[in-house]
Every structure is written in C-alpha cells, then in structure tokens.
Scaffold this motif. Sequence first.
Motif, PDB file in Angstrom:
ATOM      1  N   UNK A  97       0.543  -1.620  -0.037  1.00  0.00           N
ATOM      2  CA  UNK A  97      -0.009  -0.030  -0.338  1.00  0.00           C
ATOM      3  C   UNK A  97       0.622   1.235  -0.147  1.00  0.00           C
ATOM      4  N   UNK A  98       1.451   1.393  -0.876  1.00  0.00           N
ATOM      5  CA  UNK A  98       2.080   2.972  -0.967  1.00  0.00           C
ATOM      6  C   UNK A  98       1.655   4.098  -0.910  1.00  0.00           C
ATOM      7  N   UNK A 152       6.672  10.298  -0.342  1.00  0.00           N
ATOM      8  CA  UNK A 152       8.242  10.673  -1.463  1.00  0.00           C
ATOM      9  C   UNK A 152       8.797   9.835  -0.884  1.00  0.00           C
ATOM     10  N   UNK A 153       9.363  10.272   0.523  1.00  0.00           N
ATOM     11  CA  UNK A 153      10.548   9.684   1.229  1.00  0.00           C
ATOM     12  C   UNK A 153      10.464   7.821   1.236  1.00  0.00           C
ATOM     13  N   UNK A 154       9.092   7.815   1.303  1.00  0.00           N
ATOM     14  CA  UNK A 154       8.866   6.407   1.361  1.00  0.00           C
ATOM     15  C   UNK A 154       9.389   5.654   2.507  1.00  0.00           C
ATOM     16  N   UNK A 155       9.209   7.153   3.848  1.00  0.00           N
ATOM     17  CA  UNK A 155       9.453   6.720   5.260  1.00  0.00           C
ATOM     18  C   UNK A 155       8.476   6.729   5.322  1.00  0.00           C
ATOM     19  N   UNK A 156       7.191   5.882   5.513  1.00  0.00           N
ATOM     20  CA  UNK A 156       5.190   6.160   5.842  1.00  0.00           C
ATOM     21  C   UNK A 156       5.014   5.358   7.080  1.00  0.00           C
ATOM     22  N   UNK A 157       6.173   4.797   8.280  1.00  0.00           N
ATOM     23  CA  UNK A 157       5.817   3.936   9.522  1.00  0.00           C
ATOM     24  C   UNK A 157       6.371   5.299  10.820  1.00  0.00           C
TER      25      UNK A 157
END
Length: 313
Positions: A213-214, A266-271
């Motif tokens: 789930x990007x 955008x950074x894919x730092x989603x946690x």
Amino acid sequence: MTDRSLYLISALFLFSSLTSCKSRPVRESFHSDKSKDSAASKSASGPDFESGGDDLSPDPLVESSSSSDPASAETLAKDPVSAQTGAMQTGNDQPPAVDSPKPEMAVETSPHYDEVSWLASHNSFVNPEDLYGYPLDNQIKSIVKQLDDGVRVINLDIWPGELSGGLLGSIIKGKGNPIAILSHNKPGEVASFGRNADLPAKLRDIGNWLQSHPNEIVTVFFEDYVTTQQLSDAINQAPVFKNFIYDLYANDVMNKGWPRLNEMIKLNKRLVVISDHSDKKNLGVGFVQDFINENYWSMGPQASGKLSLRRQL
C-alpha cells in the motif's frame, strides 16, 4: 443696340470665360513626349483626380489603403492600427511590451502528519486471528485486517519473555533468556493467560502491508517494557518494517515540525514508531512525551486512551 452696349456685353462674356477656366483643373495632354513623361510621373505618384473643389491633392488615407498598392497592403496586414490612423512606424519603433501571464504558484494542499485524525485500535494484537489466545479479546480481526479496514495506529504491548502458550506457558514465560514479545500483561502473571505473540512476525506483517500500500502511512505505538537491545533485535528481524521508519529525531521534528504526508510518501518513510520509554531514540523510535499529549487511561471512560499530537509552533 449701340456699339457701346455690344462692347460691354463682349467684355462681360470674356471675363466670365476667363473666370471659369481658372477654377477648373486642366487634364494634361498625353500626345507629346513631354506630356507622356509627366503622365508617367503622375501615374507613379497616384491616380489623376478631377474635382470641382479647390483641394486637388488626393486623400492620403485612401491612397495608403488602396488594394492596388502592395506595400500599403503589407503595412495594413502588419499594423492595421497604424494603417487606419495614418500613423507612421519606423524600423526602430517597437510595439509596447506585453507581460506574459505568470503561472499561478502551486498551493501545497497535503496536510502535515499532525493535522490528520488517525483511526487507532487498542491492544491491536489481542485477537483470535493473530493466535494470541487471550480469553477476552480486545479486537476480533488480525492486525492486517484492521489495517485493511482503515486502522492506521496499531497499539502493541511489548514485554521481555519467551514464546509459549497455554496455562502452563503463562506461568513459566519470562524465564530463561527473554526476548521482546507481545503480551497483554507481565509474563508469569495469571492475568496473562494465553499464548504470547511473536513480535518480529507482527512487525513483518505491518511492513509487508505498507509495501503493498505505497500511499498509506501507519503509526505503531509501543506500551514498552523491554530494553533497547531487545527491541533492536526484534526490529532487525523485520527489515521490511525497519526500512519504513520515519526517524523523528534525525528529521528534527521537535524543532521543524511534523512533515507533510506527501513528503513522507515521496521519501517512502511512511511509518511513525512511538514508545512510552525514552531509551529507544537511537532506533528512530520517538519518546511519547516529546511528541504526544496523552490522557492517562484511568481518568474515566470519556478520557480513556485519548492521544493528541503536539504541534510545533
């Protein structure tokens, strides 16, 4: 009639004729060579006009807009305003500069992390589908299914202990070489009846869900009773979880404020990971008192479990 009368009549007639000739334009004759040169010159400068008025010069407006004059037609096409008004434009004249329309500045519409209300579940791991086995489940679906249903804050109680289950396991767990596990109560207490859950396995479940789930952002809130090393070992066993962590200290959230959601995506730092103990900062895990205002659970049913993010002003 006397001779004097005839003389007067002749004089009047002659005067009248002279006056009439003077007031009328005379067309030049084209029979002689001199006349032809004159006619050619006259033709080049414009048509021959014959008028009963005193002004014999042609109308410059009519002449400049004549379709028979290529130069005039070109002028009209290039500059109709000047051609119609009779204004002359030299080679050095330039049309007035017109400012090109400037694009509107992009308006940032993505909210900051702390400007969103996130749906949370309490004791997210205490459910029959994750095989915790606690007699009184807090949730009826697994952590993954809770995420599928829209839950975005997962609450996990982490204790040092051993993976075991059943009544006997609840009595002996916590002995030997403890690791970070999921348990509702302190291992070894009767209130912790049931199977302990594998913390690294559940962290991998969360990381795998984020990977599929990007555009989603998840927060994990630890009720924390483990050492820094125990939690570090568990996180290192779940690299798919670790890689998504947005480090609140490395990104200086306390001074710069919370990031926008599109920045995290955008950074894919989603946690975002929060602990109620302060010794996990080097793991990228935020200390709750640095970022969250929390009401203690025993303040009553209306205040129980309510959290609000601290907004940096």
